[in-house]
Scaffold this motif. Structure first.
Motif, PDB file in Angstrom:
ATOM      1  N   ALA A   1       0.878  -1.211   0.131  1.00  0.00           N
ATOM      2  CA  ALA A   1       0.161   0.067   0.041  1.00  0.00           C
ATOM      3  C   ALA A   1       0.912   1.130   0.107  1.00  0.00           C
ATOM      4  N   PRO A   2       1.603   1.464  -0.860  1.00  0.00           N
ATOM      5  CA  PRO A   2       2.346   2.514  -1.057  1.00  0.00           C
ATOM      6  C   PRO A   2       1.826   4.015  -1.105  1.00  0.00           C
ATOM      7  N   GLU A   3       2.583   4.913  -0.429  1.00  0.00           N
ATOM      8  CA  GLU A   3       1.828   6.198  -0.240  1.00  0.00           C
ATOM      9  C   GLU A   3       1.711   6.990  -1.537  1.00  0.00           C
ATOM     10  N   ARG A   4       2.794   6.757  -2.626  1.00  0.00           N
ATOM     11  CA  ARG A   4       2.948   7.196  -3.906  1.00  0.00           C
ATOM     12  C   ARG A   4       3.022   6.103  -4.958  1.00  0.00           C
ATOM     13  N   LEU A   5       2.377   6.269  -6.007  1.00  0.00           N
ATOM     14  CA  LEU A   5       2.918   5.721  -7.309  1.00  0.00           C
ATOM     15  C   LEU A   5       3.595   6.326  -8.338  1.00  0.00           C
ATOM     16  N   GLU A   6       4.763   5.913  -9.079  1.00  0.00           N
ATOM     17  CA  GLU A   6       5.361   6.712 -10.124  1.00  0.00           C
ATOM     18  C   GLU A   6       4.625   6.343 -11.077  1.00  0.00           C
ATOM     19  N   VAL A   7       4.398   7.217 -12.002  1.00  0.00           N
ATOM     20  CA  VAL A   7       3.594   7.368 -13.241  1.00  0.00           C
ATOM     21  C   VAL A   7       4.716   7.510 -14.456  1.00  0.00           C
ATOM     22  N   PRO A   8       4.004   7.352 -15.613  1.00  0.00           N
ATOM     23  CA  PRO A   8       5.086   7.357 -16.923  1.00  0.00           C
ATOM     24  C   PRO A   8       5.732   8.521 -16.760  1.00  0.00           C
ATOM     25  N   SER A   9       5.232   9.690 -16.640  1.00  0.00           N
ATOM     26  CA  SER A   9       6.130  10.943 -16.823  1.00  0.00           C
ATOM     27  C   SER A   9       6.977  11.235 -15.802  1.00  0.00           C
TER      28      SER A   9
ATOM     29  N   ILE B   1       2.890  10.242  -7.535  1.00  0.00           N
ATOM     30  CA  ILE B   1       1.601  10.622  -7.461  1.00  0.00           C
ATOM     31  C   ILE B   1       0.726   9.997  -5.901  1.00  0.00           C
ATOM     32  N   THR B   2       0.488  10.915  -5.279  1.00  0.00           N
ATOM     33  CA  THR B   2      -0.154  10.371  -3.801  1.00  0.00           C
ATOM     34  C   THR B   2      -1.379   9.614  -4.353  1.00  0.00           C
ATOM     35  N   VAL B   3      -1.400   8.215  -3.312  1.00  0.00           N
ATOM     36  CA  VAL B   3      -2.521   7.245  -3.700  1.00  0.00           C
ATOM     37  C   VAL B   3      -3.717   7.529  -2.266  1.00  0.00           C
ATOM     38  N   ASP B   4      -4.787   7.796  -2.897  1.00  0.00           N
ATOM     39  CA  ASP B   4      -5.920   8.175  -1.682  1.00  0.00           C
ATOM     40  C   ASP B   4      -6.590   6.787  -1.411  1.00  0.00           C
TER      41      ASP B   4
ATOM     42  N   LEU C   1      -6.186   7.233  -7.585  1.00  0.00           N
ATOM     43  CA  LEU C   1      -4.756   7.940  -8.169  1.00  0.00           C
ATOM     44  C   LEU C   1      -5.350   9.110  -9.006  1.00  0.00           C
ATOM     45  N   ALA C   2      -5.295  10.487  -8.567  1.00  0.00           N
ATOM     46  CA  ALA C   2      -5.459  11.448  -9.204  1.00  0.00           C
ATOM     47  C   ALA C   2      -4.418  11.945 -10.009  1.00  0.00           C
ATOM     48  N   VAL C   3      -4.515  12.243 -11.313  1.00  0.00           N
ATOM     49  CA  VAL C   3      -3.374  12.436 -12.193  1.00  0.00           C
ATOM     50  C   VAL C   3      -3.717  13.122 -13.532  1.00  0.00           C
ATOM     51  N   LYS C   4      -2.698  14.142 -13.879  1.00  0.00           N
ATOM     52  CA  LYS C   4      -3.167  14.716 -15.059  1.00  0.00           C
ATOM     53  C   LYS C   4      -3.110  13.733 -16.201  1.00  0.00           C
ATOM     54  N   LEU C   5      -3.824  13.608 -17.008  1.00  0.00           N
ATOM     55  CA  LEU C   5      -4.097  12.644 -18.264  1.00  0.00           C
ATOM     56  C   LEU C   5      -2.752  12.566 -19.088  1.00  0.00           C
ATOM     57  N   GLN C   6      -2.267  13.731 -19.356  1.00  0.00           N
ATOM     58  CA  GLN C   6      -0.952  13.552 -20.334  1.00  0.00           C
ATOM     59  C   GLN C   6       0.047  12.749 -19.569  1.00  0.00           C
ATOM     60  N   GLU C   7       0.280  12.801 -18.228  1.00  0.00           N
ATOM     61  CA  GLU C   7       1.304  12.012 -17.550  1.00  0.00           C
ATOM     62  C   GLU C   7       1.192  10.472 -17.543  1.00  0.00           C
TER      63      GLU C   7
ATOM     64  N   PRO D   1      -6.541  -2.980  -8.802  1.00  0.00           N
ATOM     65  CA  PRO D   1      -6.667  -1.659  -9.700  1.00  0.00           C
ATOM     66  C   PRO D   1      -7.127  -0.391  -8.952  1.00  0.00           C
ATOM     67  N   VAL D   2      -6.316   0.588  -9.129  1.00  0.00           N
ATOM     68  CA  VAL D   2      -6.605   1.877  -8.454  1.00  0.00           C
ATOM     69  C   VAL D   2      -7.667   2.510  -9.512  1.00  0.00           C
ATOM     70  N   LEU D   3      -8.496   3.361  -8.793  1.00  0.00           N
ATOM     71  CA  LEU D   3      -9.554   4.199  -9.702  1.00  0.00           C
ATOM     72  C   LEU D   3      -8.746   5.591 -10.112  1.00  0.00           C
ATOM     73  N   VAL D   4      -8.664   5.438 -11.252  1.00  0.00           N
ATOM     74  CA  VAL D   4      -7.721   6.473 -11.897  1.00  0.00           C
ATOM     75  C   VAL D   4      -8.517   7.819 -12.085  1.00  0.00           C
ATOM     76  N   HIS D   5      -8.460   8.937 -11.720  1.00  0.00           N
ATOM     77  CA  HIS D   5      -9.008  10.126 -12.058  1.00  0.00           C
ATOM     78  C   HIS D   5      -8.016  10.796 -12.841  1.00  0.00           C
ATOM     79  N   LEU D   6      -8.425  10.934 -14.057  1.00  0.00           N
ATOM     80  CA  LEU D   6      -7.710  11.521 -15.181  1.00  0.00           C
ATOM     81  C   LEU D   6      -8.137  13.113 -15.067  1.00  0.00           C
ATOM     82  N   LEU D   7      -7.005  13.920 -14.966  1.00  0.00           N
ATOM     83  CA  LEU D   7      -7.332  15.322 -14.567  1.00  0.00           C
ATOM     84  C   LEU D   7      -6.918  16.018 -15.920  1.00  0.00           C
TER      85      LEU D   7
END
Length: 214
Positions: free
Chosen positions: A109-117, A121-124, A132-138, A152-158
Motif C-alpha cells: 500500500a505505497p503512499e505514492r505511485l510513479e507514473v510514466p511522466s 502521485i499520492t494514492v488516496d 490515483l488522481a493524475v493529469k491525463l498527459q502524464e 486496480p486503482v481508480l484513476v481520476h484523469l485530470l
C-alpha cells in the motif's frame, strides 16, 4: 467538587477509554501522516485480512487499546492528555511485525505511485477503492491500470487545470474509447498541451507543447 489529588490509575484509564468510546478517536492527535497510515492499513485489512489489523473501526481499536495505546494511555490523567498522543506513532504498534509482513507496507500500500511522466502521485486510500488522481498527459503510453495489493486503482484523469476529466479503472479501454470524447472536449480549451490521436504510443509529459519542442 474538587479534583482528586491522587486518583486510582485504573479508574482514570477506564474514564479515558469511556471518553474515547463516546467521542471517538478524534480525541487523539491525528496528523495527515497518521490519517494516511490509518487509511492504508484499513485498505490492507479489507483486501488481505490475515495479520493486517482492523483500524477503521473504532470499536476494534478500543478492544486492542492495550496493544497500541500503551504506555501513553497509562500516563494520561485528563482529556487534554489524549490530544497529545500521536495516533500515527501508536498505530505503528499494530503492524504485523511478528510475521514480517509489516516490512511490506510500502510495497503493498505505497503512499505514492510513479507514473510514466516520472511524477510520484499520492494514492488516496480513504474510499473503498484506492484513487490515483493524475493529469491525463502524464499517463500516455500506460496500457495497464496500476495496482496496489493486486487491486486496480481508480484513476481520476485530470485536465491540465487539475479538474476531473474522466474516471476509469481500465486504462486500456479508456484509451480506446473514452479518450476520444475527452480529447474532443478539451483540446480546444487547452491547446498548449498535447492531445495526440494515439495516446497509447505518445510520450507522457508534465509539460506543454512549447516545453516539449525545446
Amino acid at each position: 467538587m474538587r479534583p482528586l489529588r491522587d486518583p486510582d490509575p485504573a479508574l482514570v484509564r477506564a474514564a479515558l477509554l469511556d471518553g474515547l468510546r463516546t467521542e471517538g478517536f478524534g480525541l487523539l492527535r491525528w496528523s495527515p501522516d497518521a490519517q494516511t497510515l490509518r487509511a492504508r492499513l484499513g485498505f490492507l485489512y479489507r483486501t488481505l485480512g490475515g495479520a493486517w489489523p482492523d483500524v477503521a473501526d473504532d470499536g476494534a481499536l478500543l478492544d486492542r487499546a492495550d496493544d497500541w495505546l500503551e504506555p501513553e494511555l497509562s500516563r494520561a490523567r485528563r482529556r487534554a492528555d489524549l490530544a497529545r498522543i500521536d495516533a500515527g506513532q501508536a498505530l505503528n504498534r499494530l503492524l504485523p511485525w511478528a510475521t514480517g509482513e509489516a516490512s511490506r507496507l510500502d510495497e503493498l500500500a505505497p503512499e505514492r505511485l510513479e507514473v510514466p511522466s516520472g511524477s510520484r502521485i499520492t494514492v488516496d486510500y480513504s474510499a473503498d477503492q484506492p484513487v490515483l488522481a493524475v493529469k491525463l498527459q502524464e499517463l500516455f503510453g500506460l496500457a495497464e491500470t496500476p495496482r496496489v495489493a493486486g487491486v486496480p486503482v481508480l484513476v481520476h484523469l485530470l485536465s491540465p487545470a487539475g479538474r476531473p476529466a474522466a474516471v476509469t479503472a481500465d486504462l486500456a479501454s479508456f484509451w480506446q474509447g473514452g479518450y476520444r470524447a475527452v480529447r474532443a472536449e478539451l483540446r480546444g480549451r487547452y491547446p498548449k498541451h498535447p492531445w495526440p490521436e494515439d495516446p497509447a504510443t505518445a510520450e507522457p509529459t508534465r509539460h506543454t507543447n512549447a516545453r516539449l519542442r525545446r
